[in-house]
Write a protein that holds these residues in place. Sequence first.
Motif, PDB file in Angstrom:
ATOM      1  N   TRP A 212     -11.608 -11.716  -7.489  1.00 35.92           N
ATOM      2  CA  TRP A 212     -10.452 -11.008  -7.702  1.00 35.92           C
ATOM      3  C   TRP A 212     -10.821  -9.598  -8.141  1.00 35.92           C
ATOM      4  N   PRO A 213     -11.911  -8.970  -8.508  1.00 32.38           N
ATOM      5  CA  PRO A 213     -12.184  -7.444  -8.620  1.00 32.38           C
ATOM      6  C   PRO A 213     -12.066  -6.828  -7.416  1.00 32.38           C
ATOM      7  N   TYR A 214     -12.551  -7.431  -6.206  1.00 35.08           N
ATOM      8  CA  TYR A 214     -12.522  -6.817  -5.077  1.00 35.08           C
ATOM      9  C   TYR A 214     -11.115  -6.924  -4.286  1.00 35.08           C
ATOM     10  N   VAL A 215     -10.291  -7.764  -4.634  1.00 26.74           N
ATOM     11  CA  VAL A 215      -8.882  -8.105  -4.276  1.00 26.74           C
ATOM     12  C   VAL A 215      -8.163  -7.328  -4.565  1.00 26.74           C
ATOM     13  N   LEU A 216      -8.117  -7.244  -6.065  1.00 23.02           N
ATOM     14  CA  LEU A 216      -7.258  -6.176  -6.576  1.00 23.02           C
ATOM     15  C   LEU A 216      -7.498  -4.724  -6.490  1.00 23.02           C
ATOM     16  N   GLY A 217      -9.006  -4.533  -6.524  1.00 22.01           N
ATOM     17  CA  GLY A 217      -9.741  -3.285  -6.140  1.00 22.01           C
ATOM     18  C   GLY A 217      -8.928  -2.543  -4.879  1.00 22.01           C
ATOM     19  N   GLY A 218      -9.295  -3.622  -4.054  1.00 26.36           N
ATOM     20  CA  GLY A 218      -8.903  -3.284  -2.524  1.00 26.36           C
ATOM     21  C   GLY A 218      -7.259  -2.957  -2.186  1.00 26.36           C
TER      22      GLY A 218
END
Length: 398
Positions: A212-218
Amino acid sequence: MSPLRTCRRHIRVLAASPTGGALALLLAALLGLGMANSPWRGVWQAVVALPLRLGILGAHGPATLGAWVSDGLMALFFALVIVEIRREMASGHLSSPRQVALPLVGAVGGMVVPALVYLAVTWGNAAAMRGWAIPVATDAAFTLPVVLALGPRVAPAARTWLMALAIFDDILGIIVIALFYGTAVYWPALLAAALATLGLAGAGRAGVRGPWPYVLGGGVLWVALLASGLHPTLAGVVAGLCLPATAAPGRPTPLDRATHALAPVVTWAVLPLFAFMNTGISLAGTRVEMLLQPVPLGVMLGLVVGKPVGVLGATMLATRLRLAPLPVGTPPGMLFGLCLLCGIGFTISLFMADQAFAAPGLADMARLGIFAGSALSALAGWVWLRMVPAPAPARRPG
């Protein structure tokens, strides 16, 4: 076994094979082309132009279904390709800097030579010369499924080399768009994009393995790039680069989990949708002699001649200078066929044509050259690689 069960088994086998994804992509492309040249052209146009705007994104956001596919969903494709390259860099055919250097050098050569070919054909016509960058990018979305469909006729290391070259090509193409064809950069949004990139990189360096950090950051990065004037699909590239390549013993790595999650979505939804949306070129009134006009001829020769000459020349020069070795199990005949496939230029080429030419007439001529050059390159590469002997299977030691 009942006919229904047999049918289901064949469908499962096809869905799990690279050939199935390539077939879906080809059928979607033919459907788009067919509808655009039939009485149902209005239906195709209505689907592509279906209003789909999110007010929260403002005027910069995609306004149609076609724009959402090209600017939004294709970020997932770039993320998947980058993840696959990262896996190869971690423990595969790109695990050393010299192996990474080879596709990068080939990508640069495959951009310079087509641009020079185009400029040579259009020299003296200032309006036409603005399209010099149209034939410089290999379309990873169309090239990779063609290679996968060839199966064992392309060595795994050669397939990885071409995949890396195509993504480097597309990244360099996006940079060209930003530098030479981009709109005025909106600096506050660019600063937000830089901060989002730092956040993603920090999460990767800290070993954060949850998705999720990468999904949201992306997602934040995609919105910031959209507002900045740069191409938003770069968000997929950055997010894929930031994922950690390691995991706890016995657990799948974030790269493996990303591949498992993205591959079916990209193969069966993103790429077929993109093909359907972007191959709807009307051939009404098209004559062969139209290809001899400067813009379509320059684009076509840039793709069919410039791309393989540039990629092959730069690759062989790099090996002669001992900068990098050829991919394992890649004889000259296979390498030449893959260089022919590098002339498939569609996604970035079509986008560049729209950016380079304000006049619809020149843009239509460029699209004609893109379609003809890409089709010829795909056909030439496919036939060549089907004719050359398949590589011998690797022998197991002992």
